[in-house]
Design an enzyme around this catalytic site. Structure first.
Site, short mmCIF file in Angstrom:
data_model
loop_
_atom_site.label_atom_id
_atom_site.label_comp_id
_atom_site.label_asym_id
_atom_site.label_seq_id
_atom_site.Cartn_x
_atom_site.Cartn_y
_atom_site.Cartn_z
N PRO A 125 45.13 38.76 43.67
CA PRO A 125 46.49 38.74 44.21
C PRO A 125 46.59 38.18 45.62
O PRO A 125 46.00 38.74 46.55
CB PRO A 125 46.92 40.21 44.17
CG PRO A 125 45.67 40.99 44.08
CD PRO A 125 44.62 40.11 43.52
N GLU A 126 47.30 37.10 45.76
CA GLU A 126 47.65 36.57 47.08
C GLU A 126 49.15 36.80 47.23
O GLU A 126 49.76 37.49 46.42
CB GLU A 126 47.30 35.08 47.17
CG GLU A 126 45.81 34.81 46.96
CD GLU A 126 45.43 33.34 47.11
OE1 GLU A 126 46.10 32.63 47.87
OE2 GLU A 126 44.46 32.91 46.46
N HIS A 163 38.36 53.76 36.56
CA HIS A 163 38.59 53.31 37.95
C HIS A 163 40.00 53.61 38.45
O HIS A 163 40.54 52.87 39.26
CB HIS A 163 38.29 51.82 38.11
CG HIS A 163 36.95 51.43 37.60
ND1 HIS A 163 35.77 51.92 38.14
CD2 HIS A 163 36.58 50.62 36.58
CE1 HIS A 163 34.75 51.40 37.47
NE2 HIS A 163 35.21 50.63 36.52
N ARG A 219 36.86 47.27 41.36
CA ARG A 219 35.94 46.81 42.39
C ARG A 219 36.09 47.54 43.72
O ARG A 219 35.28 47.35 44.62
CB ARG A 219 36.10 45.32 42.60
CG ARG A 219 34.78 44.63 42.75
CD ARG A 219 34.66 43.52 41.77
NE ARG A 219 34.86 42.26 42.43
CZ ARG A 219 35.15 41.14 41.79
NH1 ARG A 219 35.34 41.16 40.49
NH2 ARG A 219 35.29 40.03 42.42
N ARG A 235 42.03 25.57 67.87
CA ARG A 235 40.99 26.34 67.16
C ARG A 235 39.91 25.42 66.61
O ARG A 235 40.20 24.44 65.96
CB ARG A 235 41.61 27.14 66.01
CG ARG A 235 42.60 28.13 66.54
CD ARG A 235 42.94 29.21 65.56
NE ARG A 235 43.73 30.21 66.25
CZ ARG A 235 43.22 31.33 66.76
NH1 ARG A 235 41.94 31.60 66.62
NH2 ARG A 235 43.99 32.17 67.41
#
Length: 273
Positions: free
Chosen positions: A2-3, A102, A121, A154
DNA sequence: ACTATTTCCTGGATGC
DNA sequence: TGCATCCAGGAAATAG
């Protein structure tokens, strides 16, 4: 994985389903990794709170809470923050639904349903706070000039900068690669060496990719989130991500894959400079 | 103050 | 068929 667009879709789906419901009690699993706040604090903060709404900030799901019973004193409202990590899911289901392997948290709702957090995870995180703010700028809200200034000066590769959540909040590995392809920028290019014009093109590309993906995710809400809170996404047609050795869709040159910042990065050496 | 690298996790894919 | 190994990646931790 998921983004921003996936989290947006999930947050919208959750908002539709649980807004207005009241969390009556909370169960937390014994695994400590998913909990960023102390377990007792999470339980205490969530219980007897009404869900005022669910929204997305960066890659986080923010569950805004309010006291189920009106109180005279009203300070800052509590918030339940959920980060899905890689494999996290928010499931809305009946108590009879078998508890998935989980499962790390269960909120029992006044409507009789349960809101469950499942994450094999354990890269996902749960916390509670009252003043949540993502460190970086929202890619779909930030002004073009601000976006450009985030990257100027940067020395890090532009791909790394895009993934840095304290600069921009919500872009992950897949949409970073897709945005760079659309803007015609090599992922290894040092951010500082990219012209303002090119960064402007990246700004447009990032927004375009995210908006398209949200539009696709949005169309899947009713079909998939209804079932159990796990959205089944109509994937945006990736142009470079996961297409190593396959021909570039613009020029047929085989797509390259390299590792940048520990992440697989895909690009076309002909179309991206 | 930045930047780069390592680490945490499990399940699915791959190789022998 | 079975077992070992590798790989996926967000973000915190660590190192430089």
């Amino acid at each position: 994985m998921p983004e921003l667009p996936e989290v947006e879709t999930i947050a919208r789906g959750l908002d539709q389903r649980v807004r207005g419901d009241v969390i009556e009690s909370v169960w937390l699993g014994s695994k400590k990794e998913p909990l960023k706040s102390p377990a007792a604090e999470i339980v205490q903060t969530l219980e007897h709170q009404r869900i005022a709404g669910v929204r997305r900030v960066g890659k986080h799901i923010v569950v805004d809470l309010e006291p189920a019973r009106k109180r005279a004193k009203s300070g800052p409202r509590a918030q339940w923050i959920v980060h899905l990590g890689m494999t996290g899911r928010m499931q809305v289901c009946s108590p009879e639904t078998e508890i998935a392997k989980h499962t790390h948290a269960i909120a029992r709702l006044a409507s009789g349903r349960e809101l469950r957090f499942v994450d094999p995870r354990r890269f996902g995180r749960l916390s509670v706070t009252r003043d949540f703010a993502a460190p970086g700028s929202e890619p779909l809200q930030v002004a073009r000039e601000k976006f450009v200034d985030l990257f100027r000066g940067r020395k890090t590769p532009i791909k790394s900068a895009l993934l840095n959540q304290s600069l921009l909040s919500g872009v992950g590995n897949i949409y970073a690669d897709e945005s760079l392809f659309r803007a015609g920028i090599l992922p290894r290019r040092r951010a500082t060496t990219i012209s303002r014009e090119k960064l402007g093109a990246l700004f447009v590309a990032v927004q375009e990719v995210l908006r398209e993906a949200i539009a696709l995710g949005g169309s899947s809400i009713s079909d998939y989130v209804d079932a159990d809170g796990q959205a089944g996404f109509f994937q945006l047609q990736h142009r470079v991500y996961g297409r190593e050795s396959e021909p570039c869709l613009k020029c047929q040159t085989p797509i390259k894959r390299v590792v940048i910042a520990g992440r697989s990065s895909h690009y076309c050496q002909h179309c991206q400079k």
